[in-house]
Design an enzyme around this catalytic site. Sequence first.
Site, short mmCIF file in Angstrom:
data_model
loop_
_atom_site.label_atom_id
_atom_site.label_comp_id
_atom_site.label_asym_id
_atom_site.label_seq_id
_atom_site.Cartn_x
_atom_site.Cartn_y
_atom_site.Cartn_z
N HIS A 138 49.13 -29.76 50.15
CA HIS A 138 47.91 -28.94 50.23
C HIS A 138 47.10 -29.34 51.46
CE1 HIS A 138 47.57 -27.25 45.89
NE2 HIS A 138 48.82 -27.29 46.31
N TYR A 192 37.70 -26.01 42.76
CA TYR A 192 36.63 -26.75 42.07
C TYR A 192 35.47 -25.78 41.93
CZ TYR A 192 39.07 -31.18 42.98
OH TYR A 192 40.00 -32.21 43.01
N PRO A 222 37.38 -38.11 37.03
CA PRO A 222 38.52 -37.49 37.74
C PRO A 222 38.14 -36.46 38.82
CG PRO A 222 38.35 -36.64 35.50
CD PRO A 222 37.35 -37.74 35.61
N TYR A 280 38.35 -37.09 50.41
CA TYR A 280 39.30 -36.46 49.49
C TYR A 280 40.75 -36.78 49.87
CZ TYR A 280 41.05 -33.13 46.09
OH TYR A 280 41.69 -32.56 45.01
P1 RFL Z 1 47.73 -46.64 33.32
O1 RFL Z 1 48.40 -45.45 33.88
O2 RFL Z 1 46.76 -46.45 32.22
O3 RFL Z 1 48.89 -47.62 32.88
C1 RFL Z 1 48.65 -48.76 32.07
C2 RFL Z 1 49.90 -49.06 31.28
O4 RFL Z 1 49.69 -50.24 30.54
C3 RFL Z 1 50.18 -50.04 29.20
N1 RFL Z 1 49.48 -50.98 28.32
C4 RFL Z 1 50.03 -52.11 27.84
N2 RFL Z 1 51.25 -52.64 28.00
C5 RFL Z 1 51.51 -53.81 27.36
N3 RFL Z 1 50.60 -54.45 26.56
C6 RFL Z 1 49.37 -53.95 26.38
N4 RFL Z 1 48.47 -54.58 25.61
C7 RFL Z 1 49.03 -52.73 27.04
N5 RFL Z 1 47.93 -51.95 27.07
C8 RFL Z 1 48.21 -50.89 27.86
C9 RFL Z 1 49.90 -48.58 28.94
O5 RFL Z 1 50.71 -48.06 27.90
C10 RFL Z 1 50.22 -47.96 30.29
O6 RFL Z 1 51.57 -47.59 30.39
O7 RFL Z 1 46.97 -47.48 34.46
P2 RFL Z 1 47.29 -47.64 36.02
O8 RFL Z 1 48.74 -47.98 36.23
O9 RFL Z 1 46.25 -48.52 36.54
O10 RFL Z 1 47.13 -46.19 36.64
C11 RFL Z 1 45.89 -45.56 36.67
C12 RFL Z 1 46.04 -44.04 36.49
O11 RFL Z 1 46.83 -43.76 35.35
C13 RFL Z 1 44.69 -43.33 36.37
O12 RFL Z 1 43.75 -43.89 37.24
C14 RFL Z 1 44.80 -41.82 36.67
O13 RFL Z 1 45.59 -41.15 35.74
C15 RFL Z 1 43.43 -41.19 36.71
N6 RFL Z 1 43.47 -39.75 36.95
C16 RFL Z 1 43.68 -39.23 38.22
N7 RFL Z 1 43.95 -40.05 39.26
C17 RFL Z 1 44.25 -39.55 40.49
O14 RFL Z 1 44.51 -40.33 41.42
N8 RFL Z 1 44.29 -38.19 40.74
C18 RFL Z 1 44.02 -37.30 39.75
O15 RFL Z 1 44.14 -36.11 39.99
C19 RFL Z 1 43.68 -37.80 38.45
N9 RFL Z 1 43.44 -36.98 37.43
C20 RFL Z 1 43.29 -38.87 35.89
C21 RFL Z 1 43.27 -37.47 36.17
C22 RFL Z 1 43.17 -39.32 34.58
C23 RFL Z 1 43.02 -38.43 33.56
N10 RFL Z 1 42.95 -38.96 32.25
C24 RFL Z 1 43.63 -38.42 31.15
C25 RFL Z 1 42.41 -40.29 32.05
C26 RFL Z 1 43.09 -36.57 35.16
C27 RFL Z 1 42.93 -37.03 33.85
C28 RFL Z 1 42.68 -36.00 32.79
C1 PHB Z 2 45.01 -32.60 38.19
O1 PHB Z 2 45.82 -31.82 38.73
O2 PHB Z 2 45.25 -33.10 37.08
C2 PHB Z 2 43.75 -32.93 38.86
C3 PHB Z 2 43.50 -32.42 40.12
C4 PHB Z 2 42.30 -32.73 40.77
C5 PHB Z 2 41.37 -33.52 40.12
C6 PHB Z 2 41.63 -34.04 38.86
C7 PHB Z 2 42.82 -33.73 38.23
O3 PHB Z 2 40.20 -33.79 40.74
#
Ligand code: RFL
Ligand code: PHB
Length: 397
Positions: free
Chosen positions: A75, A203, A295, A387
Amino acid sequence: MAERRVQVGIVGAGPAGLLLSHLLHLAGISSVVVEAKSRAHIEGRIRAGVLEQGTVDVLRDTGMGARMDREGLLHHGTILKVAGEARRIDFQDLVGKSVMVYGQHEVVKDLVAARLEAGGEIVFEASQARIDGVDGDAPTLSWCADGARRTIACDFVAGCDGFHGISRSALPADVLRVYERVYPFGWLGILARTPPASEELIYAHHDRGFALLSMRSPEISRLYLQCPPDEDIAGWTDARIWEELQVRLAGGEEWRLDEGEIVQKGVTAMRSFVAEPMRHGRLFLAGDAAHIVPPTGAKGMNLAVGDVRVLARALESYYSRGREEALAAYSDTCLRRIWAVQRFSWWMTQMLHTFDDASPFDRRRQLAELDYVTTSRAAMITLAENYVGLPMDWGPA
Ligand code: RFL
Ligand code: PHB
Protein backbone atom coordinates in the site's frame (compact mmCIF):
# COMPACT_ATOMS: atom_id res chain seq x y z
CA MET A 1 17.22 -29.52 38.52
CA ALA A 2 17.57 -28.35 34.96
CA GLU A 3 17.55 -31.13 32.37
CA ARG A 4 19.68 -29.23 29.91
CA ARG A 5 21.02 -25.86 28.95
CA VAL A 6 20.09 -23.45 26.19
CA GLN A 7 21.49 -20.00 25.52
CA VAL A 8 18.15 -18.16 25.41
CA GLY A 9 14.84 -19.39 26.84
CA ILE A 10 11.89 -17.66 25.17
CA VAL A 11 8.39 -17.48 26.67
CA GLY A 12 5.68 -17.03 24.02
CA ALA A 13 5.36 -17.92 20.33
CA GLY A 14 3.81 -14.70 19.06
CA PRO A 15 5.60 -12.57 16.47
CA ALA A 16 8.14 -11.39 19.11
CA GLY A 17 9.17 -14.81 20.42
CA LEU A 18 9.21 -16.53 17.04
CA LEU A 19 11.15 -13.80 15.26
CA LEU A 20 13.64 -13.59 18.13
CA SER A 21 14.23 -17.34 17.91
CA HIS A 22 14.69 -17.05 14.13
CA LEU A 23 17.15 -14.12 14.38
CA LEU A 24 19.13 -15.91 17.10
CA HIS A 25 19.31 -19.05 14.98
CA LEU A 26 20.75 -17.02 12.08
CA ALA A 27 23.38 -15.71 14.52
CA GLY A 28 24.23 -19.23 15.72
CA ILE A 29 22.59 -18.76 19.15
CA SER A 30 20.42 -21.58 20.55
CA SER A 31 16.92 -21.01 21.93
CA VAL A 32 13.78 -22.85 23.00
CA VAL A 33 10.33 -21.26 22.62
CA VAL A 34 7.73 -22.22 25.22
CA GLU A 35 4.11 -21.47 24.20
CA ALA A 36 0.92 -21.93 26.22
CA LYS A 37 -1.39 -22.50 23.24
CA SER A 38 -1.46 -25.01 20.37
CA ARG A 39 0.13 -24.45 16.97
CA ALA A 40 -3.33 -24.29 15.34
CA HIS A 41 -4.42 -21.64 17.85
CA ILE A 42 -1.52 -19.25 17.28
CA GLU A 43 -1.67 -19.76 13.51
CA GLY A 44 -5.37 -18.92 13.41
CA ARG A 45 -5.38 -15.90 15.74
CA ILE A 46 -6.50 -12.89 13.67
CA ARG A 47 -4.83 -9.71 14.83
CA ALA A 48 -2.61 -7.14 13.19
CA GLY A 49 -2.51 -6.59 9.46
CA VAL A 50 -0.16 -3.75 8.59
CA LEU A 51 3.61 -4.19 8.38
CA GLU A 52 5.83 -1.12 8.40
CA GLN A 53 8.48 -0.85 5.73
CA GLY A 54 11.17 -1.64 8.36
CA THR A 55 9.32 -4.81 9.42
CA VAL A 56 9.03 -5.88 5.78
CA ASP A 57 12.78 -5.29 5.36
CA VAL A 58 13.66 -7.38 8.45
CA LEU A 59 11.49 -10.25 7.21
CA ARG A 60 12.94 -10.09 3.68
CA ASP A 61 16.54 -9.77 4.89
CA THR A 62 16.19 -12.87 7.06
CA GLY A 63 14.63 -15.11 4.41
CA MET A 64 11.03 -14.67 5.60
CA GLY A 65 9.77 -12.54 2.74
CA ALA A 66 8.89 -14.98 -0.06
CA ARG A 67 5.21 -15.65 0.71
CA MET A 68 4.71 -12.12 2.03
CA ASP A 69 5.95 -10.71 -1.29
CA ARG A 70 3.67 -13.08 -3.23
CA GLU A 71 0.50 -12.72 -1.19
CA GLY A 72 0.88 -9.44 0.73
CA LEU A 73 -0.67 -6.24 -0.56
CA LEU A 74 1.70 -3.30 -0.94
CA HIS A 75 0.00 0.00 0.00
CA HIS A 76 1.45 3.32 -1.11
CA GLY A 77 -1.09 5.46 0.72
CA THR A 78 -4.16 5.50 2.94
CA ILE A 79 -7.50 7.34 3.05
CA LEU A 80 -8.76 9.54 5.87
CA LYS A 81 -12.46 10.17 5.60
CA VAL A 82 -14.24 12.91 7.50
CA ALA A 83 -18.00 13.39 7.18
CA GLY A 84 -17.98 11.47 3.93
CA GLU A 85 -15.14 13.38 2.31
CA ALA A 86 -12.18 11.16 1.45
CA ARG A 87 -8.67 12.59 1.52
CA ARG A 88 -5.64 10.55 0.57
CA ILE A 89 -2.29 10.47 2.35
CA ASP A 90 0.22 9.46 -0.33
CA PHE A 91 3.09 7.74 1.53
CA GLN A 92 5.24 7.33 -1.58
CA ASP A 93 4.96 10.97 -2.56
CA LEU A 94 5.38 12.28 1.00
CA VAL A 95 8.13 10.04 2.41
CA GLY A 96 9.05 7.58 -0.36
CA LYS A 97 8.00 4.49 1.60
CA SER A 98 5.09 2.04 1.76
CA VAL A 99 3.48 -0.49 4.08
CA MET A 100 2.52 -4.12 3.48
CA VAL A 101 -0.88 -5.53 4.35
CA TYR A 102 -0.16 -9.12 5.40
CA GLY A 103 -1.87 -10.77 8.37
CA GLN A 104 0.04 -11.28 11.60
CA HIS A 105 -1.08 -14.93 11.61
CA GLU A 106 0.55 -15.37 8.20
CA VAL A 107 3.83 -14.00 9.61
CA VAL A 108 3.41 -16.42 12.53
CA LYS A 109 2.80 -19.35 10.15
CA ASP A 110 5.91 -18.47 8.12
CA LEU A 111 8.07 -18.19 11.24
CA VAL A 112 6.81 -21.43 12.81
CA ALA A 113 7.46 -23.31 9.56
CA ALA A 114 10.96 -21.85 9.24
CA ARG A 115 11.89 -22.60 12.84
CA LEU A 116 10.68 -26.19 12.69
CA GLU A 117 12.33 -26.79 9.33
CA ALA A 118 15.65 -25.56 10.74
CA GLY A 119 15.32 -27.98 13.68
CA GLY A 120 14.25 -25.25 16.10
CA GLU A 121 12.33 -26.21 19.21
CA ILE A 122 8.88 -24.78 19.98
CA VAL A 123 7.07 -26.39 22.90
CA PHE A 124 3.32 -25.93 22.30
CA GLU A 125 0.62 -26.28 24.96
CA ALA A 126 3.11 -25.73 27.78
CA SER A 127 1.20 -24.79 30.94
CA GLN A 128 2.28 -23.00 34.12
CA ALA A 129 5.47 -21.50 32.68
CA ARG A 130 7.79 -20.11 35.36
CA ILE A 131 10.93 -18.01 35.28
CA ASP A 132 13.33 -18.25 38.21
CA GLY A 133 16.69 -16.81 39.17
CA VAL A 134 16.82 -13.82 36.84
CA ASP A 135 18.78 -11.85 39.45
CA GLY A 136 21.65 -14.34 39.37
CA ASP A 137 23.69 -15.75 36.50
CA ALA A 138 21.78 -19.03 36.18
CA PRO A 139 18.12 -18.33 35.38
CA THR A 140 15.77 -21.21 34.60
CA LEU A 141 12.64 -21.52 32.53
CA SER A 142 10.22 -24.27 33.44
CA TRP A 143 6.76 -25.43 32.35
CA CYS A 144 4.38 -28.36 32.66
CA ALA A 145 3.75 -30.83 29.87
CA ASP A 146 2.32 -34.35 30.01
CA GLY A 147 1.83 -34.07 33.76
CA ALA A 148 5.49 -33.30 34.55
CA ARG A 149 7.43 -30.08 35.11
CA ARG A 150 10.31 -29.59 32.70
CA THR A 151 13.15 -27.21 33.51
CA ILE A 152 15.88 -25.78 31.32
CA ALA A 153 18.84 -23.67 32.40
CA CYS A 154 19.36 -20.54 30.31
CA ASP A 155 21.97 -17.82 29.95
CA PHE A 156 19.12 -15.36 29.35
CA VAL A 157 15.31 -15.43 29.33
CA ALA A 158 13.22 -13.41 26.87
CA GLY A 159 9.69 -12.63 28.03
CA CYS A 160 7.71 -12.47 24.76
CA ASP A 161 4.43 -13.70 26.26
CA GLY A 162 2.17 -10.75 25.48
CA PHE A 163 0.22 -8.44 27.75
CA HIS A 164 -1.36 -11.24 29.82
CA GLY A 165 1.81 -13.32 30.18
CA ILE A 166 3.83 -14.11 33.29
CA SER A 167 7.19 -12.51 32.42
CA ARG A 168 6.47 -8.93 33.41
CA SER A 169 5.58 -10.05 36.95
CA ALA A 170 9.07 -11.61 37.29
CA LEU A 171 10.36 -8.03 37.69
CA PRO A 172 10.36 -7.02 41.37
CA ALA A 173 7.49 -4.65 42.22
CA ASP A 174 9.91 -1.97 43.45
CA VAL A 175 11.74 -2.01 40.10
CA LEU A 176 8.76 -2.04 37.73
CA ARG A 177 7.20 1.27 36.66
CA VAL A 178 3.98 1.25 34.69
CA TYR A 179 2.48 4.03 32.55
CA GLU A 180 -1.07 3.53 31.34
CA ARG A 181 -4.04 5.14 29.65
CA VAL A 182 -7.30 3.26 29.20
CA TYR A 183 -9.60 4.58 26.46
CA PRO A 184 -13.36 4.86 26.96
CA PHE A 185 -14.05 2.73 23.87
CA GLY A 186 -13.08 -0.46 22.10
CA TRP A 187 -13.17 -1.83 18.56
CA LEU A 188 -15.67 -4.32 17.27
CA GLY A 189 -13.74 -6.15 14.56
CA ILE A 190 -15.03 -8.47 11.85
CA LEU A 191 -13.49 -10.62 9.17
CA ALA A 192 -15.80 -10.93 6.17
CA ARG A 193 -15.79 -12.92 2.98
CA THR A 194 -16.19 -9.97 0.63
CA PRO A 195 -13.72 -8.11 -1.60
CA PRO A 196 -12.43 -4.93 0.10
CA ALA A 197 -14.50 -1.97 -1.09
CA SER A 198 -11.37 0.17 -1.39
CA GLU A 199 -7.85 -0.63 -2.58
CA GLU A 200 -6.44 1.30 0.37
CA LEU A 201 -7.34 1.36 4.06
CA ILE A 202 -10.00 3.89 5.05
CA TYR A 203 -9.79 5.51 8.50
CA ALA A 204 -13.21 7.15 8.90
CA HIS A 205 -14.15 9.75 11.49
CA HIS A 206 -17.92 10.02 11.85
CA ASP A 207 -20.30 11.59 14.39
CA ARG A 208 -21.44 8.07 15.30
CA GLY A 209 -17.87 6.94 15.96
CA PHE A 210 -14.73 5.79 14.19
CA ALA A 211 -14.71 3.03 11.56
CA LEU A 212 -11.88 1.35 9.67
CA LEU A 213 -11.86 -0.56 6.43
CA SER A 214 -8.92 -2.91 6.10
CA MET A 215 -8.33 -6.22 4.38
CA ARG A 216 -6.44 -9.48 4.40
CA SER A 217 -6.60 -10.41 0.71
CA PRO A 218 -8.46 -9.44 -2.48
CA GLU A 219 -11.34 -11.65 -1.22
CA ILE A 220 -11.32 -10.97 2.54
CA SER A 221 -12.20 -7.68 4.25
CA ARG A 222 -11.28 -6.72 7.81
CA LEU A 223 -13.51 -4.01 9.27
CA TYR A 224 -13.75 -2.27 12.63
CA LEU A 225 -16.29 -0.08 14.46
CA GLN A 226 -15.68 2.05 17.55
CA CYS A 227 -17.95 0.73 20.34
CA PRO A 228 -18.14 0.80 24.16
CA PRO A 229 -15.13 -1.01 25.69
CA ASP A 230 -17.28 -3.70 27.34
CA GLU A 231 -19.72 -4.07 24.43
CA ASP A 232 -21.61 -7.38 24.33
CA ILE A 233 -21.07 -8.79 20.86
CA ALA A 234 -24.38 -10.65 21.17
CA GLY A 235 -26.15 -7.32 20.63
CA TRP A 236 -24.62 -6.98 17.18
CA THR A 237 -26.36 -9.05 14.53
CA ASP A 238 -24.57 -9.25 11.17
CA ALA A 239 -27.22 -6.96 9.69
CA ARG A 240 -26.64 -4.31 12.37
CA ILE A 241 -22.85 -4.43 11.87
CA TRP A 242 -23.18 -3.92 8.09
CA GLU A 243 -25.68 -1.12 8.53
CA GLU A 244 -23.40 0.74 10.92
CA LEU A 245 -20.34 0.22 8.70
CA GLN A 246 -22.26 1.56 5.70
CA VAL A 247 -23.23 4.70 7.60
CA ARG A 248 -19.83 5.44 9.10
CA LEU A 249 -17.63 4.47 6.16
CA ALA A 250 -19.72 5.86 3.32
CA GLY A 251 -20.61 8.97 5.26
CA GLY A 252 -22.98 10.39 2.69
CA GLU A 253 -21.17 9.27 -0.46
CA GLU A 254 -22.78 7.15 -3.18
CA TRP A 255 -20.19 4.47 -2.54
CA ARG A 256 -21.30 1.30 -0.71
CA LEU A 257 -19.58 -1.66 0.88
CA ASP A 258 -20.29 -5.06 -0.60
CA GLU A 259 -21.69 -7.07 2.27
CA GLY A 260 -20.64 -10.69 2.71
CA GLU A 261 -20.52 -13.55 5.16
CA ILE A 262 -19.01 -12.53 8.50
CA VAL A 263 -16.62 -15.32 9.45
CA GLN A 264 -15.31 -13.91 12.71
CA LYS A 265 -16.23 -11.11 15.11
CA GLY A 266 -14.98 -9.82 18.45
CA VAL A 267 -14.54 -6.77 20.68
CA THR A 268 -11.14 -5.46 21.80
CA ALA A 269 -10.75 -2.85 24.55
CA MET A 270 -8.09 -0.22 23.94
CA ARG A 271 -5.20 0.99 26.05
CA SER A 272 -1.77 2.57 25.95
CA PHE A 273 0.66 0.87 28.34
CA VAL A 274 4.41 0.87 28.95
CA ALA A 275 6.34 -1.12 31.56
CA GLU A 276 9.84 0.06 32.43
CA PRO A 277 12.57 -1.07 32.55
CA MET A 278 12.46 -3.77 29.90
CA ARG A 279 15.41 -5.59 31.40
CA HIS A 280 16.01 -6.92 34.88
CA GLY A 281 19.07 -9.05 35.49
CA ARG A 282 18.99 -11.79 32.86
CA LEU A 283 15.35 -11.28 31.89
CA PHE A 284 14.44 -9.17 28.84
CA LEU A 285 10.86 -8.18 28.00
CA ALA A 286 9.86 -7.68 24.36
CA GLY A 287 6.66 -6.86 22.48
CA ASP A 288 3.24 -6.73 24.14
CA ALA A 289 4.75 -8.13 27.37
CA ALA A 290 6.25 -4.66 27.87
CA HIS A 291 3.91 -2.34 25.99
CA ILE A 292 0.50 -2.02 24.37
CA VAL A 293 -0.65 0.59 21.88
CA PRO A 294 -4.21 1.25 20.72
CA PRO A 295 -4.52 -0.27 17.23
CA THR A 296 -5.32 3.01 15.44
CA GLY A 297 -1.73 3.50 14.26
CA ALA A 298 -1.26 -0.21 13.37
CA LYS A 299 1.90 -0.37 15.47
CA GLY A 300 1.72 -3.28 17.96
CA MET A 301 3.35 -6.01 15.94
CA ASN A 302 5.84 -3.59 14.41
CA LEU A 303 7.02 -2.54 17.87
CA ALA A 304 7.48 -6.20 18.80
CA VAL A 305 9.67 -6.65 15.70
CA GLY A 306 11.70 -3.56 16.62
CA ASP A 307 12.34 -4.84 20.17
CA VAL A 308 13.54 -8.30 19.16
CA ARG A 309 15.77 -6.90 16.46
CA VAL A 310 17.54 -4.80 19.11
CA LEU A 311 17.69 -7.78 21.48
CA ALA A 312 19.01 -10.22 18.86
CA ARG A 313 21.78 -7.79 17.91
CA ALA A 314 22.70 -7.21 21.55
CA LEU A 315 22.88 -10.96 22.21
CA GLU A 316 24.94 -11.46 19.07
CA SER A 317 27.41 -8.81 20.22
CA TYR A 318 27.61 -10.55 23.61
CA TYR A 319 28.17 -14.04 22.25
CA SER A 320 30.47 -13.19 19.35
CA ARG A 321 32.54 -10.41 20.90
CA GLY A 322 31.92 -10.73 24.63
CA ARG A 323 30.48 -7.22 24.77
CA GLU A 324 27.72 -6.34 27.22
CA GLU A 325 27.12 -2.69 26.30
CA ALA A 326 24.25 -3.36 23.91
CA LEU A 327 22.56 -5.68 26.41
CA ALA A 328 22.94 -3.01 29.10
CA ALA A 329 21.44 -0.41 26.76
CA TYR A 330 18.56 -2.67 25.59
CA SER A 331 15.81 -1.09 27.67
CA ASP A 332 16.78 2.53 26.92
CA THR A 333 17.32 1.81 23.22
CA CYS A 334 13.88 0.24 22.86
CA LEU A 335 12.01 2.72 25.07
CA ARG A 336 13.07 5.71 23.05
CA ARG A 337 11.37 4.34 19.94
CA ILE A 338 8.47 2.86 21.91
CA TRP A 339 7.56 6.25 23.39
CA ALA A 340 7.74 7.88 19.96
CA VAL A 341 5.33 5.23 18.70
CA GLN A 342 3.13 5.53 21.80
CA ARG A 343 2.79 9.22 21.08
CA PHE A 344 1.76 8.57 17.46
CA SER A 345 -0.74 5.83 18.40
CA TRP A 346 -2.33 8.05 21.06
CA TRP A 347 -2.45 10.98 18.62
CA MET A 348 -4.16 8.97 15.87
CA THR A 349 -6.59 7.56 18.44
CA GLN A 350 -7.64 10.89 19.94
CA MET A 351 -7.92 12.47 16.50
CA LEU A 352 -10.08 9.80 14.88
CA HIS A 353 -12.47 8.59 17.62
CA THR A 354 -15.46 10.34 19.13
CA PHE A 355 -15.46 11.01 22.88
CA ASP A 356 -18.75 11.14 24.82
CA ASP A 357 -17.39 13.80 27.18
CA ALA A 358 -16.07 16.11 24.44
CA SER A 359 -17.18 19.72 24.82
CA PRO A 360 -18.32 21.68 21.74
CA PHE A 361 -14.86 23.30 21.82
CA ASP A 362 -13.11 19.89 21.85
CA ARG A 363 -15.25 18.80 18.92
CA ARG A 364 -14.42 21.84 16.77
CA ARG A 365 -10.75 21.54 17.64
CA GLN A 366 -10.77 17.87 16.62
CA LEU A 367 -12.40 18.65 13.25
CA ALA A 368 -9.85 21.41 12.70
CA GLU A 369 -7.07 18.92 13.41
CA LEU A 370 -8.49 16.44 10.88
CA ASP A 371 -8.79 19.23 8.33
CA TYR A 372 -5.19 20.34 8.98
CA VAL A 373 -3.72 16.86 8.79
CA THR A 374 -5.38 16.22 5.42
CA THR A 375 -4.57 19.65 3.96
CA SER A 376 -1.09 20.74 5.11
CA ARG A 377 1.75 18.94 3.37
CA ALA A 378 3.90 19.31 6.50
CA ALA A 379 1.22 17.63 8.62
CA MET A 380 0.68 14.88 6.06
CA ILE A 381 4.43 14.17 6.04
CA THR A 382 4.34 13.83 9.83
CA LEU A 383 1.50 11.33 9.62
CA ALA A 384 3.11 9.41 6.74
CA GLU A 385 6.57 9.29 8.38
CA ASN A 386 5.12 7.73 11.51
CA TYR A 387 2.65 5.42 9.74
CA VAL A 388 5.25 3.79 7.45
CA GLY A 389 7.44 3.49 10.55
CA LEU A 390 10.19 5.51 12.20
CA PRO A 391 13.65 4.06 11.52
CA MET A 392 14.31 0.90 13.53
CA ASP A 393 17.33 2.61 15.12
CA TRP A 394 15.34 5.73 16.01
CA GLY A 395 17.35 8.11 18.16
CA PRO A 396 19.93 10.87 17.90
CA ALA A 397 22.43 10.34 15.10
P1 RFL B 1 1.46 -11.92 21.33
O1 RFL B 1 1.16 -11.97 19.89
O2 RFL B 1 0.36 -11.65 22.28
O3 RFL B 1 2.17 -13.29 21.67
C1 RFL B 1 2.39 -13.72 23.00
C2 RFL B 1 2.40 -15.23 23.02
O4 RFL B 1 2.71 -15.66 24.34
C3 RFL B 1 1.82 -16.73 24.69
N1 RFL B 1 1.72 -16.78 26.15
C4 RFL B 1 2.35 -17.69 26.90
N2 RFL B 1 3.15 -18.72 26.58
C5 RFL B 1 3.63 -19.48 27.60
N3 RFL B 1 3.33 -19.26 28.91
C6 RFL B 1 2.53 -18.24 29.28
N4 RFL B 1 2.25 -18.01 30.57
C7 RFL B 1 2.01 -17.40 28.25
N5 RFL B 1 1.19 -16.32 28.25
C8 RFL B 1 1.03 -15.95 26.96
C9 RFL B 1 0.53 -16.37 23.98
O5 RFL B 1 -0.31 -17.50 23.79
C10 RFL B 1 1.06 -15.81 22.66
O6 RFL B 1 1.21 -16.82 21.69
O7 RFL B 1 2.61 -10.84 21.65
P2 RFL B 1 3.83 -10.32 20.76
O8 RFL B 1 4.58 -11.48 20.16
O9 RFL B 1 4.53 -9.34 21.59
O10 RFL B 1 3.16 -9.60 19.51
C11 RFL B 1 2.41 -8.43 19.68
C12 RFL B 1 1.25 -8.38 18.67
O11 RFL B 1 0.52 -9.58 18.72
C13 RFL B 1 0.32 -7.19 18.91
O12 RFL B 1 1.05 -6.05 19.29
C14 RFL B 1 -0.52 -6.84 17.67
O13 RFL B 1 -1.40 -7.87 17.33
C15 RFL B 1 -1.29 -5.57 17.90
N6 RFL B 1 -2.16 -5.22 16.77
C16 RFL B 1 -1.64 -4.64 15.62
N7 RFL B 1 -0.30 -4.46 15.48
C17 RFL B 1 0.22 -3.98 14.32
O14 RFL B 1 1.45 -3.85 14.21
N8 RFL B 1 -0.57 -3.63 13.24
C18 RFL B 1 -1.92 -3.77 13.30
O15 RFL B 1 -2.58 -3.52 12.31
C19 RFL B 1 -2.50 -4.26 14.52
N9 RFL B 1 -3.82 -4.44 14.64
C20 RFL B 1 -3.52 -5.46 16.83
C21 RFL B 1 -4.34 -5.05 15.73
C22 RFL B 1 -4.09 -6.14 17.91
C23 RFL B 1 -5.42 -6.38 17.93
N10 RFL B 1 -5.92 -7.11 19.04
C24 RFL B 1 -6.85 -8.15 18.94
C25 RFL B 1 -5.25 -7.00 20.32
C26 RFL B 1 -5.69 -5.27 15.76
C27 RFL B 1 -6.25 -5.90 16.87
C28 RFL B 1 -7.75 -6.06 16.87
C1 PHB C 1 -6.03 -4.56 10.47
O1 PHB C 1 -6.02 -4.80 9.25
O2 PHB C 1 -6.33 -5.43 11.30
C2 PHB C 1 -5.68 -3.22 10.95
C3 PHB C 1 -5.28 -2.26 10.04
C4 PHB C 1 -4.95 -0.97 10.49
C5 PHB C 1 -5.04 -0.68 11.84
C6 PHB C 1 -5.44 -1.65 12.74
C7 PHB C 1 -5.76 -2.92 12.30
O3 PHB C 1 -4.74 0.57 12.25
